[in-house]
Design a protein around this motif. Structure first.
Motif, PDB file in Angstrom:
ATOM      1  N   GLU A 146       0.831  -1.201   0.000  1.00 26.59           N
ATOM      2  CA  GLU A 146       0.000   0.000   0.000  1.00 26.59           C
ATOM      3  C   GLU A 146       0.870   1.258   0.000  1.00 26.59           C
ATOM      4  O   GLU A 146       0.633   2.196  -0.775  1.00 26.59           O
ATOM      5  CB  GLU A 146      -0.947   0.001   1.200  1.00 26.59           C
TER       6      GLU A 146
ATOM      7  N   LYS B 206      -5.923  -1.709  -5.403  1.00 24.41           N
ATOM      8  CA  LYS B 206      -5.839  -3.142  -5.124  1.00 24.41           C
ATOM      9  C   LYS B 206      -5.128  -3.411  -3.804  1.00 24.41           C
ATOM     10  O   LYS B 206      -5.564  -4.243  -2.998  1.00 24.41           O
ATOM     11  CB  LYS B 206      -5.108  -3.841  -6.267  1.00 24.41           C
TER      12      LYS B 206
ATOM     13  N   LYS C  50      -4.745  -1.328  -1.281  1.00 29.65           N
ATOM     14  CA  LYS C  50      -5.480  -0.741  -0.163  1.00 29.65           C
ATOM     15  C   LYS C  50      -6.671  -1.608   0.221  1.00 29.65           C
ATOM     16  O   LYS C  50      -6.894  -1.907   1.393  1.00 29.65           O
ATOM     17  CB  LYS C  50      -5.948   0.671  -0.530  1.00 29.65           C
ATOM     18  N   GLY C  51      -7.449  -2.022  -0.766  1.00 27.35           N
ATOM     19  CA  GLY C  51      -8.609  -2.877  -0.515  1.00 27.35           C
ATOM     20  C   GLY C  51      -9.726  -2.165   0.230  1.00 27.35           C
ATOM     21  O   GLY C  51      -9.567  -1.043   0.725  1.00 27.35           O
ATOM     22  N   GLY C  52     -10.889  -2.823   0.292  1.00 28.40           N
ATOM     23  CA  GLY C  52     -12.025  -2.271   1.021  1.00 28.40           C
ATOM     24  C   GLY C  52     -12.684  -1.112   0.291  1.00 28.40           C
ATOM     25  O   GLY C  52     -12.287  -0.726  -0.809  1.00 28.40           O
ATOM     26  N   LEU C  53     -13.691  -0.523   0.941  1.00 29.66           N
ATOM     27  CA  LEU C  53     -14.430   0.580   0.328  1.00 29.66           C
ATOM     28  C   LEU C  53     -13.550   1.803   0.104  1.00 29.66           C
ATOM     29  O   LEU C  53     -13.796   2.599  -0.805  1.00 29.66           O
ATOM     30  CB  LEU C  53     -15.638   0.951   1.192  1.00 29.66           C
ATOM     31  N   GLY C  54     -12.524   1.973   0.951  1.00 31.59           N
ATOM     32  CA  GLY C  54     -11.631   3.109   0.808  1.00 31.59           C
ATOM     33  C   GLY C  54     -10.834   3.084  -0.480  1.00 31.59           C
ATOM     34  O   GLY C  54     -10.288   4.103  -0.896  1.00 31.59           O
ATOM     35  N   ALA C  55     -10.786   1.921  -1.119  1.00 30.55           N
ATOM     36  CA  ALA C  55     -10.020   1.794  -2.351  1.00 30.55           C
ATOM     37  C   ALA C  55     -10.790   2.300  -3.566  1.00 30.55           C
ATOM     38  O   ALA C  55     -10.190   2.587  -4.605  1.00 30.55           O
ATOM     39  CB  ALA C  55      -9.640   0.331  -2.575  1.00 30.55           C
TER      40      ALA C  55
ATOM     41  N   ILE D 272     -22.313  -0.691  -5.361  1.00 31.98           N
ATOM     42  CA  ILE D 272     -21.078  -0.386  -4.636  1.00 31.98           C
ATOM     43  C   ILE D 272     -20.086   0.374  -5.518  1.00 31.98           C
ATOM     44  O   ILE D 272     -19.550   1.414  -5.120  1.00 31.98           O
ATOM     45  CB  ILE D 272     -20.435  -1.683  -4.107  1.00 31.98           C
TER      46      ILE D 272
END
Length: 216
Positions: free
Chosen positions: A50, A86, A88-93, A135
Protein backbone atom coordinates in the motif's frame (compact mmCIF):
# COMPACT_ATOMS: atom_id res chain seq x y z
CA UNK A 1 13.30 33.82 -50.76
CA UNK A 2 16.35 31.61 -50.22
CA UNK A 3 16.99 33.15 -46.81
CA UNK A 4 13.34 32.60 -45.84
CA UNK A 5 13.57 28.92 -46.75
CA UNK A 6 16.76 28.53 -44.76
CA UNK A 7 15.15 30.21 -41.75
CA UNK A 8 12.07 27.97 -41.96
CA UNK A 9 14.25 24.87 -42.27
CA UNK A 10 16.25 25.91 -39.20
CA UNK A 11 13.05 26.49 -37.21
CA UNK A 12 11.63 23.10 -38.19
CA UNK A 13 14.88 21.31 -37.29
CA UNK A 14 14.98 23.05 -33.90
CA UNK A 15 11.33 22.19 -33.24
CA UNK A 16 11.79 18.55 -34.27
CA UNK A 17 14.92 18.21 -32.14
CA UNK A 18 13.12 19.69 -29.13
CA UNK A 19 10.18 17.32 -29.54
CA UNK A 20 12.51 14.33 -29.90
CA UNK A 21 14.37 15.23 -26.71
CA UNK A 22 11.05 15.71 -24.88
CA UNK A 23 9.83 12.30 -26.05
CA UNK A 24 13.07 10.65 -24.98
CA UNK A 25 12.86 12.28 -21.55
CA UNK A 26 9.24 11.14 -21.13
CA UNK A 27 10.18 7.59 -22.15
CA UNK A 28 13.02 7.57 -19.62
CA UNK A 29 10.76 8.87 -16.84
CA UNK A 30 8.08 6.32 -17.67
CA UNK A 31 10.67 3.53 -17.62
CA UNK A 32 11.48 4.48 -14.02
CA UNK A 33 7.79 4.29 -13.06
CA UNK A 34 7.44 0.95 -14.86
CA UNK A 35 10.28 -0.54 -12.84
CA UNK A 36 8.89 0.90 -9.60
CA UNK A 37 5.49 -0.59 -10.46
CA UNK A 38 7.01 -4.04 -11.10
CA UNK A 39 8.90 -3.80 -7.81
CA UNK A 40 5.77 -2.78 -5.88
CA UNK A 41 3.60 -5.41 -7.54
CA UNK A 42 5.91 -8.42 -7.58
CA UNK A 43 8.80 -7.89 -5.15
CA UNK A 44 7.30 -5.93 -2.26
CA UNK A 45 5.81 -7.76 0.76
CA UNK A 46 2.02 -7.56 0.93
CA UNK A 47 2.05 -5.47 4.09
CA UNK A 48 4.26 -2.85 2.41
CA UNK A 49 2.51 -2.67 -0.96
CA UNK A 50 0.00 0.00 0.00
CA UNK A 51 2.76 2.45 0.93
CA UNK A 52 4.76 1.55 -2.17
CA UNK A 53 1.83 2.18 -4.48
CA UNK A 54 0.91 5.40 -2.69
CA UNK A 55 4.42 6.70 -3.38
CA UNK A 56 4.12 5.54 -6.97
CA UNK A 57 0.85 7.44 -7.52
CA UNK A 58 2.54 10.63 -6.34
CA UNK A 59 5.54 10.05 -8.58
CA UNK A 60 3.29 9.31 -11.56
CA UNK A 61 1.17 12.40 -10.93
CA UNK A 62 4.26 14.61 -10.98
CA UNK A 63 5.19 13.11 -14.35
CA UNK A 64 1.70 13.73 -15.73
CA UNK A 65 1.83 17.36 -14.68
CA UNK A 66 5.25 18.09 -16.14
CA UNK A 67 4.41 16.18 -19.34
CA UNK A 68 1.34 18.32 -20.12
CA UNK A 69 -1.02 15.38 -19.64
CA UNK A 70 0.63 13.20 -22.28
CA UNK A 71 -1.37 10.01 -22.91
CA UNK A 72 1.53 7.74 -21.89
CA UNK A 73 1.92 9.55 -18.56
CA UNK A 74 -1.83 9.50 -17.90
CA UNK A 75 -1.91 5.75 -18.51
CA UNK A 76 0.83 5.12 -16.00
CA UNK A 77 -0.76 7.37 -13.42
CA UNK A 78 -3.93 5.36 -13.95
CA UNK A 79 -2.08 2.06 -13.58
CA UNK A 80 -0.42 3.33 -10.39
CA UNK A 81 -3.78 4.29 -8.91
CA UNK A 82 -5.27 0.93 -9.87
CA UNK A 83 -2.40 -0.77 -8.07
CA UNK A 84 -2.92 1.44 -5.04
CA UNK A 85 -6.63 0.57 -4.99
CA UNK A 86 -5.84 -3.14 -5.12
CA UNK A 87 -3.24 -2.90 -2.35
CA UNK A 88 -5.48 -0.74 -0.16
CA UNK A 89 -8.61 -2.88 -0.52
CA UNK A 90 -12.03 -2.27 1.02
CA UNK A 91 -14.43 0.58 0.33
CA UNK A 92 -11.63 3.11 0.81
CA UNK A 93 -10.02 1.79 -2.35
CA UNK A 94 -12.94 2.72 -4.59
CA UNK A 95 -12.01 6.39 -5.01
CA UNK A 96 -8.57 5.38 -6.27
CA UNK A 97 -10.11 2.90 -8.70
CA UNK A 98 -12.38 5.69 -9.92
CA UNK A 99 -9.39 8.00 -10.30
CA UNK A 100 -7.59 5.31 -12.28
CA UNK A 101 -10.62 4.93 -14.56
CA UNK A 102 -10.85 8.68 -15.16
CA UNK A 103 -7.14 8.98 -15.96
CA UNK A 104 -7.32 6.07 -18.41
CA UNK A 105 -10.42 7.49 -20.10
CA UNK A 106 -8.60 10.82 -20.47
CA UNK A 107 -5.63 9.02 -22.05
CA UNK A 108 -7.97 7.17 -24.42
CA UNK A 109 -9.39 10.48 -25.68
CA UNK A 110 -5.90 11.81 -26.39
CA UNK A 111 -4.48 8.70 -28.04
CA UNK A 112 -6.29 5.33 -27.82
CA UNK A 113 -3.28 3.56 -29.35
CA UNK A 114 -0.76 4.89 -26.81
CA UNK A 115 1.50 2.21 -25.32
CA UNK A 116 -0.05 -0.42 -27.62
CA UNK A 117 -3.56 0.16 -26.34
CA UNK A 118 -2.64 -0.09 -22.66
CA UNK A 119 -5.47 2.25 -21.69
CA UNK A 120 -7.96 -0.33 -22.99
CA UNK A 121 -6.18 -3.19 -21.20
CA UNK A 122 -6.21 -1.34 -17.88
CA UNK A 123 -9.79 -0.10 -18.27
CA UNK A 124 -10.92 -3.64 -19.02
CA UNK A 125 -9.21 -5.01 -15.93
CA UNK A 126 -10.76 -2.29 -13.76
CA UNK A 127 -14.26 -2.90 -15.03
CA UNK A 128 -14.20 -6.61 -14.21
CA UNK A 129 -12.34 -6.34 -10.91
CA UNK A 130 -14.23 -3.45 -9.33
CA UNK A 131 -17.61 -4.39 -7.76
CA UNK A 132 -20.68 -3.45 -9.75
CA UNK A 133 -23.59 -1.23 -8.80
CA UNK A 134 -24.57 -0.16 -6.14
CA UNK A 135 -21.08 -0.39 -4.64
CA UNK A 136 -18.84 0.44 -7.57
CA UNK A 137 -18.67 1.00 -11.32
CA UNK A 138 -17.80 -2.57 -12.30
CA UNK A 139 -19.36 -3.73 -15.55
CA UNK A 140 -18.57 -7.08 -17.19
CA UNK A 141 -19.85 -6.01 -20.61
CA UNK A 142 -17.63 -2.93 -20.63
CA UNK A 143 -14.72 -5.03 -19.42
CA UNK A 144 -15.12 -7.44 -22.32
CA UNK A 145 -15.40 -4.60 -24.84
CA UNK A 146 -12.26 -2.85 -23.60
CA UNK A 147 -10.22 -6.04 -23.38
CA UNK A 148 -11.21 -7.03 -26.92
CA UNK A 149 -10.18 -3.58 -28.15
CA UNK A 150 -6.82 -4.05 -26.45
CA UNK A 151 -6.38 -7.39 -28.23
CA UNK A 152 -7.23 -5.82 -31.57
CA UNK A 153 -4.43 -3.30 -31.11
CA UNK A 154 -1.90 -5.68 -29.55
CA UNK A 155 -3.02 -9.26 -30.34
CA UNK A 156 0.25 -10.90 -29.27
CA UNK A 157 0.95 -8.76 -26.20
CA UNK A 158 1.46 -10.32 -22.80
CA UNK A 159 -0.88 -8.00 -20.89
CA UNK A 160 -3.96 -8.02 -23.14
CA UNK A 161 -3.81 -11.80 -23.42
CA UNK A 162 -3.30 -12.31 -19.70
CA UNK A 163 -6.12 -10.01 -18.65
CA UNK A 164 -8.54 -11.42 -21.21
CA UNK A 165 -7.71 -14.92 -19.96
CA UNK A 166 -8.15 -13.80 -16.36
CA UNK A 167 -11.47 -12.17 -17.24
CA UNK A 168 -12.72 -15.35 -18.92
CA UNK A 169 -11.62 -17.42 -15.92
CA UNK A 170 -13.53 -15.16 -13.55
CA UNK A 171 -16.62 -15.77 -15.69
CA UNK A 172 -16.08 -19.52 -15.35
CA UNK A 173 -15.06 -19.84 -19.02
CA UNK A 174 -11.90 -21.77 -18.21
CA UNK A 175 -11.59 -23.66 -21.48
CA UNK A 176 -11.83 -20.45 -23.50
CA UNK A 177 -9.22 -18.81 -21.26
CA UNK A 178 -6.53 -21.43 -21.88
CA UNK A 179 -5.27 -20.21 -25.31
CA UNK A 180 -5.01 -16.62 -24.03
CA UNK A 181 -2.97 -17.72 -21.02
CA UNK A 182 -0.74 -19.66 -23.39
CA UNK A 183 -0.26 -16.63 -25.65
CA UNK A 184 0.65 -14.52 -22.63
CA UNK A 185 3.25 -17.06 -21.55
CA UNK A 186 4.79 -17.27 -25.03
CA UNK A 187 4.65 -13.51 -25.72
CA UNK A 188 7.84 -11.89 -26.97
CA UNK A 189 9.93 -10.16 -24.28
CA UNK A 190 9.46 -6.42 -23.91
CA UNK A 191 12.83 -4.64 -23.93
CA UNK A 192 13.46 -3.07 -20.55
CA UNK A 193 10.39 -4.73 -19.00
CA UNK A 194 12.02 -7.99 -17.94
CA UNK A 195 10.94 -7.58 -14.32
CA UNK A 196 7.30 -7.05 -15.28
CA UNK A 197 7.38 -9.86 -17.86
CA UNK A 198 8.73 -12.34 -15.31
CA UNK A 199 5.98 -11.53 -12.82
CA UNK A 200 3.21 -11.50 -15.41
CA UNK A 201 4.25 -14.81 -16.94
CA UNK A 202 4.28 -16.39 -13.49
CA UNK A 203 0.70 -15.14 -13.01
CA UNK A 204 -0.26 -16.51 -16.42
CA UNK A 205 1.24 -19.92 -15.65
CA UNK A 206 -0.65 -20.08 -12.35
CA UNK A 207 -3.87 -19.08 -14.12
CA UNK A 208 -3.29 -21.63 -16.86
CA UNK A 209 -2.86 -24.45 -14.36
CA UNK A 210 -6.13 -23.54 -12.65
CA UNK A 211 -7.96 -23.18 -15.97
CA UNK A 212 -6.78 -26.61 -17.13
CA UNK A 213 -7.95 -28.24 -13.89
CA UNK A 214 -11.29 -26.44 -13.90
CA UNK A 215 -11.99 -27.17 -17.57
CA UNK A 216 -11.78 -30.97 -17.17
Amino acid sequence: MKNSRLWLTAVLITLFTGLTHADEKLDADIAIIQHEWAKANYSTPKDAQEAAFKNLTEQAHQLTEKSSNAADALIWEGIANAGYAKAKGGLGALKFAEKARDLLLAAEKINPNALNGSAYTSLGSLYYKVPGWPIGFGDKKKAKTYLEKALQINPDGIDPNFFYADFLSEQGEYKQAIPYYQKAISASPRPGREDADTGRKAEAEAGLNIAKKKSK
